[in-house]
Design an enzyme around this catalytic site. Sequence first.
Site, PDB file in Angstrom:
ATOM      1  N   ASN A   1      13.002  -4.223 -51.360  1.00 12.59           N
ATOM      2  CA  ASN A   1      11.871  -3.301 -51.463  1.00 12.59           C
ATOM      3  C   ASN A   1      10.933  -3.382 -50.272  1.00 12.59           C
ATOM      4  O   ASN A   1       9.863  -2.768 -50.286  1.00 12.59           O
ATOM      5  CB  ASN A   1      11.070  -3.560 -52.742  1.00 12.59           C
ATOM      6  CG  ASN A   1      11.846  -3.142 -53.959  1.00 12.59           C
ATOM      7  OD1 ASN A   1      12.568  -2.144 -53.912  1.00 12.59           O
ATOM      8  ND2 ASN A   1      11.736  -3.897 -55.030  1.00 12.59           N
TER       9      ASN A   1
ATOM     10  N   LYS B   1      22.864   0.363 -59.484  1.00 10.68           N
ATOM     11  CA  LYS B   1      21.744   1.059 -60.121  1.00 10.68           C
ATOM     12  C   LYS B   1      22.067   2.539 -60.210  1.00 10.68           C
ATOM     13  O   LYS B   1      22.424   3.160 -59.214  1.00 10.68           O
ATOM     14  CB  LYS B   1      20.462   0.893 -59.301  1.00 10.68           C
ATOM     15  CG  LYS B   1      19.792  -0.460 -59.450  1.00 10.68           C
ATOM     16  CD  LYS B   1      18.437  -0.432 -58.739  1.00 10.68           C
ATOM     17  CE  LYS B   1      17.744  -1.771 -58.796  1.00 10.68           C
ATOM     18  NZ  LYS B   1      16.476  -1.765 -58.040  1.00 10.68           N
TER      19      LYS B   1
ATOM     20  N   ARG C   1      16.326 -10.020 -55.036  1.00  9.58           N
ATOM     21  CA  ARG C   1      16.702  -8.619 -54.831  1.00  9.58           C
ATOM     22  C   ARG C   1      15.477  -7.781 -54.465  1.00  9.58           C
ATOM     23  O   ARG C   1      15.588  -6.747 -53.795  1.00  9.58           O
ATOM     24  CB  ARG C   1      17.396  -8.055 -56.081  1.00  9.58           C
ATOM     25  CG  ARG C   1      17.918  -6.633 -55.883  1.00  9.58           C
ATOM     26  CD  ARG C   1      18.876  -6.179 -56.976  1.00  9.58           C
ATOM     27  NE  ARG C   1      19.312  -4.807 -56.730  1.00  9.58           N
ATOM     28  CZ  ARG C   1      20.317  -4.211 -57.349  1.00  9.58           C
ATOM     29  NH1 ARG C   1      20.997  -4.865 -58.267  1.00  9.58           N
ATOM     30  NH2 ARG C   1      20.647  -2.968 -57.077  1.00  9.58           N
TER      31      ARG C   1
ATOM     32  N   GLU D   1      17.703  -8.080 -60.475  1.00  6.87           N
ATOM     33  CA  GLU D   1      16.383  -8.058 -59.833  1.00  6.87           C
ATOM     34  C   GLU D   1      15.342  -8.921 -60.538  1.00  6.87           C
ATOM     35  O   GLU D   1      14.286  -8.462 -60.926  1.00  6.87           O
ATOM     36  CB  GLU D   1      15.883  -6.599 -59.709  1.00  6.87           C
ATOM     37  CG  GLU D   1      14.784  -6.483 -58.680  1.00  6.87           C
ATOM     38  CD  GLU D   1      14.475  -5.025 -58.278  1.00  6.87           C
ATOM     39  OE1 GLU D   1      15.367  -4.174 -58.371  1.00  6.87           O
ATOM     40  OE2 GLU D   1      13.347  -4.810 -57.865  1.00  6.87           O
TER      41      GLU D   1
ATOM     42  N   ARG E   1      30.302   6.243 -74.001  1.00  5.03           N
ATOM     43  CA  ARG E   1      29.881   4.844 -73.779  1.00  5.03           C
ATOM     44  C   ARG E   1      30.453   4.233 -72.510  1.00  5.03           C
ATOM     45  O   ARG E   1      30.556   3.021 -72.385  1.00  5.03           O
ATOM     46  CB  ARG E   1      30.237   3.950 -74.964  1.00  5.03           C
ATOM     47  CG  ARG E   1      29.501   4.343 -76.224  1.00  5.03           C
ATOM     48  CD  ARG E   1      29.465   3.208 -77.217  1.00  5.03           C
ATOM     49  NE  ARG E   1      28.790   3.647 -78.416  1.00  5.03           N
ATOM     50  CZ  ARG E   1      29.392   4.298 -79.404  1.00  5.03           C
ATOM     51  NH1 ARG E   1      30.689   4.573 -79.337  1.00  5.03           N
ATOM     52  NH2 ARG E   1      28.700   4.663 -80.448  1.00  5.03           N
TER      53      ARG E   1
ATOM     54  N   HIS F   1       7.073   4.358 -51.292  1.00  7.04           N
ATOM     55  CA  HIS F   1       7.084   5.198 -52.500  1.00  7.04           C
ATOM     56  C   HIS F   1       5.726   5.886 -52.673  1.00  7.04           C
ATOM     57  O   HIS F   1       5.653   7.054 -53.074  1.00  7.04           O
ATOM     58  CB  HIS F   1       7.377   4.358 -53.751  1.00  7.04           C
ATOM     59  CG  HIS F   1       8.812   3.936 -53.857  1.00  7.04           C
ATOM     60  ND1 HIS F   1       9.195   2.734 -54.435  1.00  7.04           N
ATOM     61  CD2 HIS F   1       9.956   4.539 -53.461  1.00  7.04           C
ATOM     62  CE1 HIS F   1      10.516   2.635 -54.383  1.00  7.04           C
ATOM     63  NE2 HIS F   1      11.000   3.714 -53.790  1.00  7.04           N
TER      64      HIS F   1
ATOM     65  N   LYS G   1      23.592  -5.986 -48.289  1.00  2.06           N
ATOM     66  CA  LYS G   1      23.123  -5.580 -49.620  1.00  2.06           C
ATOM     67  C   LYS G   1      23.935  -6.289 -50.710  1.00  2.06           C
ATOM     68  O   LYS G   1      23.376  -6.752 -51.711  1.00  2.06           O
ATOM     69  CB  LYS G   1      23.159  -4.063 -49.800  1.00  2.06           C
ATOM     70  CG  LYS G   1      22.620  -3.693 -51.184  1.00  2.06           C
ATOM     71  CD  LYS G   1      21.947  -2.381 -51.341  1.00  2.06           C
ATOM     72  CE  LYS G   1      21.377  -2.294 -52.777  1.00  2.06           C
ATOM     73  NZ  LYS G   1      21.009  -0.951 -53.180  1.00  2.06           N
TER      74      LYS G   1
ATOM     75  N   HIS H   1       8.981  -0.428 -49.214  1.00  5.65           N
ATOM     76  CA  HIS H   1       9.119   0.556 -50.290  1.00  5.65           C
ATOM     77  C   HIS H   1       7.888   0.697 -51.179  1.00  5.65           C
ATOM     78  O   HIS H   1       7.699   1.745 -51.779  1.00  5.65           O
ATOM     79  CB  HIS H   1      10.339   0.226 -51.156  1.00  5.65           C
ATOM     80  CG  HIS H   1      11.629   0.680 -50.533  1.00  5.65           C
ATOM     81  ND1 HIS H   1      12.085   0.186 -49.332  1.00  5.65           N
ATOM     82  CD2 HIS H   1      12.552   1.594 -50.936  1.00  5.65           C
ATOM     83  CE1 HIS H   1      13.247   0.771 -49.035  1.00  5.65           C
ATOM     84  NE2 HIS H   1      13.547   1.624 -49.994  1.00  5.65           N
TER      85      HIS H   1
ATOM     86  N   HIS I   1      12.724  10.073 -48.066  1.00  6.71           N
ATOM     87  CA  HIS I   1      12.553   8.684 -48.495  1.00  6.71           C
ATOM     88  C   HIS I   1      12.610   7.723 -47.293  1.00  6.71           C
ATOM     89  O   HIS I   1      11.728   6.883 -47.116  1.00  6.71           O
ATOM     90  CB  HIS I   1      13.631   8.355 -49.520  1.00  6.71           C
ATOM     91  CG  HIS I   1      13.686   6.923 -49.916  1.00  6.71           C
ATOM     92  ND1 HIS I   1      12.743   6.348 -50.734  1.00  6.71           N
ATOM     93  CD2 HIS I   1      14.556   5.941 -49.585  1.00  6.71           C
ATOM     94  CE1 HIS I   1      13.041   5.067 -50.895  1.00  6.71           C
ATOM     95  NE2 HIS I   1      14.142   4.793 -50.204  1.00  6.71           N
TER      96      HIS I   1
ATOM     97  N   GLU J   1      17.045   2.372 -43.720  1.00  8.03           N
ATOM     98  CA  GLU J   1      17.491   1.300 -44.635  1.00  8.03           C
ATOM     99  C   GLU J   1      18.292   0.239 -43.872  1.00  8.03           C
ATOM    100  O   GLU J   1      18.242  -0.946 -44.208  1.00  8.03           O
ATOM    101  CB  GLU J   1      18.323   1.860 -45.790  1.00  8.03           C
ATOM    102  CG  GLU J   1      17.656   2.972 -46.616  1.00  8.03           C
ATOM    103  CD  GLU J   1      16.533   2.500 -47.543  1.00  8.03           C
ATOM    104  OE1 GLU J   1      16.250   1.274 -47.627  1.00  8.03           O
ATOM    105  OE2 GLU J   1      15.921   3.378 -48.190  1.00  8.03           O
TER     106      GLU J   1
END
Length: 359
Positions: free
Chosen positions: A245, A143, A241, A237, A121, A252, A227, A248, A264, A185
Site C-alpha cells: 500500500n 483479491k 502485505r 494482509e 460456490r 486512494h 508481489k 496508496h 489509479h 506499481e
Amino acid sequence: MAIVMVNSPGFSYGINIRGGLVPIAGATIRSLSSAGRAAVVTDSSVASHYLTPLTASLEASGFEVIPVLIPGGEAGKSLDTVSLIYDRLLSRRVDRNTPLIALGGGIVGDVAGFAAATLLRGVPFIQMPTTLLAMVDASVGGKTGVNHAVGKNMIGAFYQPTVVLADVATLTTLPDRELRAGLAECIKHDIIRDAEGFNRLEQSIERALNRDADYLTQLVAHNVNIKVRVVEADPYEHGERAHLNFGHTFGHAFEKVTDFRLLHGECVSLGMMAASNLARDLGMLSGAAVARIKAVLQRAGLPVSGLDVSTDEVVAAMRSDKKVANDRIRLIVPDRIGHVVTRQDIPDAAIRTAIESLR
Ligand SMILES: NC(=O)c1ccc[n+]([C@@H]2O[C@H](COP(=O)([O-])OP(=O)(O)OC[C@H]3O[C@@H](n4cnc5c(N)ncnc54)[C@H](O)[C@@H]3O)[C@@H](O)[C@H]2O)c1
Ligand SMILES: [Zn+2]
C-alpha cells in the site's frame, strides 16, 4: 518465458509470462481442464483485439466458448456486472468444471474473479491479464471484488486462479497512459523491496515505454516475483502485505477528491511522492533518495506535482480509507530505497505538509 510459481498452504499455481500466450492458451488450459465449455469474460476494447484469437485457440482445443462482454471502467466494477455474468452463465447451464477466463485489465480480473468465486460456490478461474497493472499487481494475490457506492473494492473475496497467462505481446496495444500507470506499481515494488531492481529501472525504464518485449517480460517477471513473495508471506494482509500500500493511502484519497479523473497509477505516483517527501521531512529518508524516486517517476511519464486539491478533503478521504484503524492513519514510509516501514503515529501536520508539497 518466465514461470513464477505461487505456493501457499491450500493452493499452488503458475504464472506464465511471455509474448504469444493468447494464440496457444487453448492447449495450456486444456492441459488443466477436461471441461467441454469455457467462459471468457472481457470488455469491448480488449475483445476487439484478442477475443477472436483466444476463441479460435480454445475451440481448437475442444472448448465451446461462452463470451461474456462486460462494461469497462470503474463504474462497471459493480454487483450489477457480477449479476450479468451469473445470468449469462447460468442460462447456459454451466457446471462447476467450466473454467471462467478473465481476459483484460484489473477491472475485468476483479469482477470476473468475484463471479468465479461465487458462481456455484466457485468455478475454476483463469487470469489472462492484458494491462501492465493487471500483470504485475491485480492478477497476483487472489483479491477479487467490486465497488460499492460507499467506496472502491468494498465487496469481495480472496480467490486463487488455476493459472495466470500473462501475454506481454498484448501490451503493444495498451494506450501509453495505461502503460505508464502500470509502471507506477513496478516502481512501487522496487522502492518497497528491491534496491537493485530500482537501479535497473534507472538504467532503462524507457525500454518499457518503447514496448521492448524482452524488457517487458523481465520487468513483469521481476515484479510478479516481488508481489508473490510479499503475498506468500502474508496472504490475508495481517502484516507485511500492507507494504504494497505504499503510496496508496494518499493515492486512494487523491483518486477520490479528483473524482477519478486521474488513473489509479497516476494517483499512486503522487502518493509515493507525498510519502517520500513526508519521510524526508521526518528525517527518515535522504533528500538524494527522494530525488531519485522523483526522477524515475518523471521518466516514466507519471505526475509528481501539480496537484491542486483541498488538504482538508484529502485528509478526510484518508481517514475514511478502509485500512484506517482506531482513527489513526496508517502510512507506509520508505526509510531507504528498497525498504519501507509501517507508521501509525505520524502527526496530522506532517501529513498535511506532504499533501501540500505536491502543489
Ligand atoms: N485485485 C487486486 O489485487 C488489484 C490490485 C491492483 C488493482 N486492482 C484493480 O484493478 C483495476 C484497474 O485495472 P487496470 O489499470 O488494468 O484498468 P482497466 O481494467 O480499466 O484497463 C484499462 C483500460 O485499458 C483497456 N485495455 C486493457 N488491456 C488492453 C490492451 N492490451 N490493449 C488495449 N486496451 C486495453 C481496457 O479496456 C480499459 O479501458 C482497479 O479497479 C483496481 O482496483 C486490483
Ligand atoms: Zn495500486
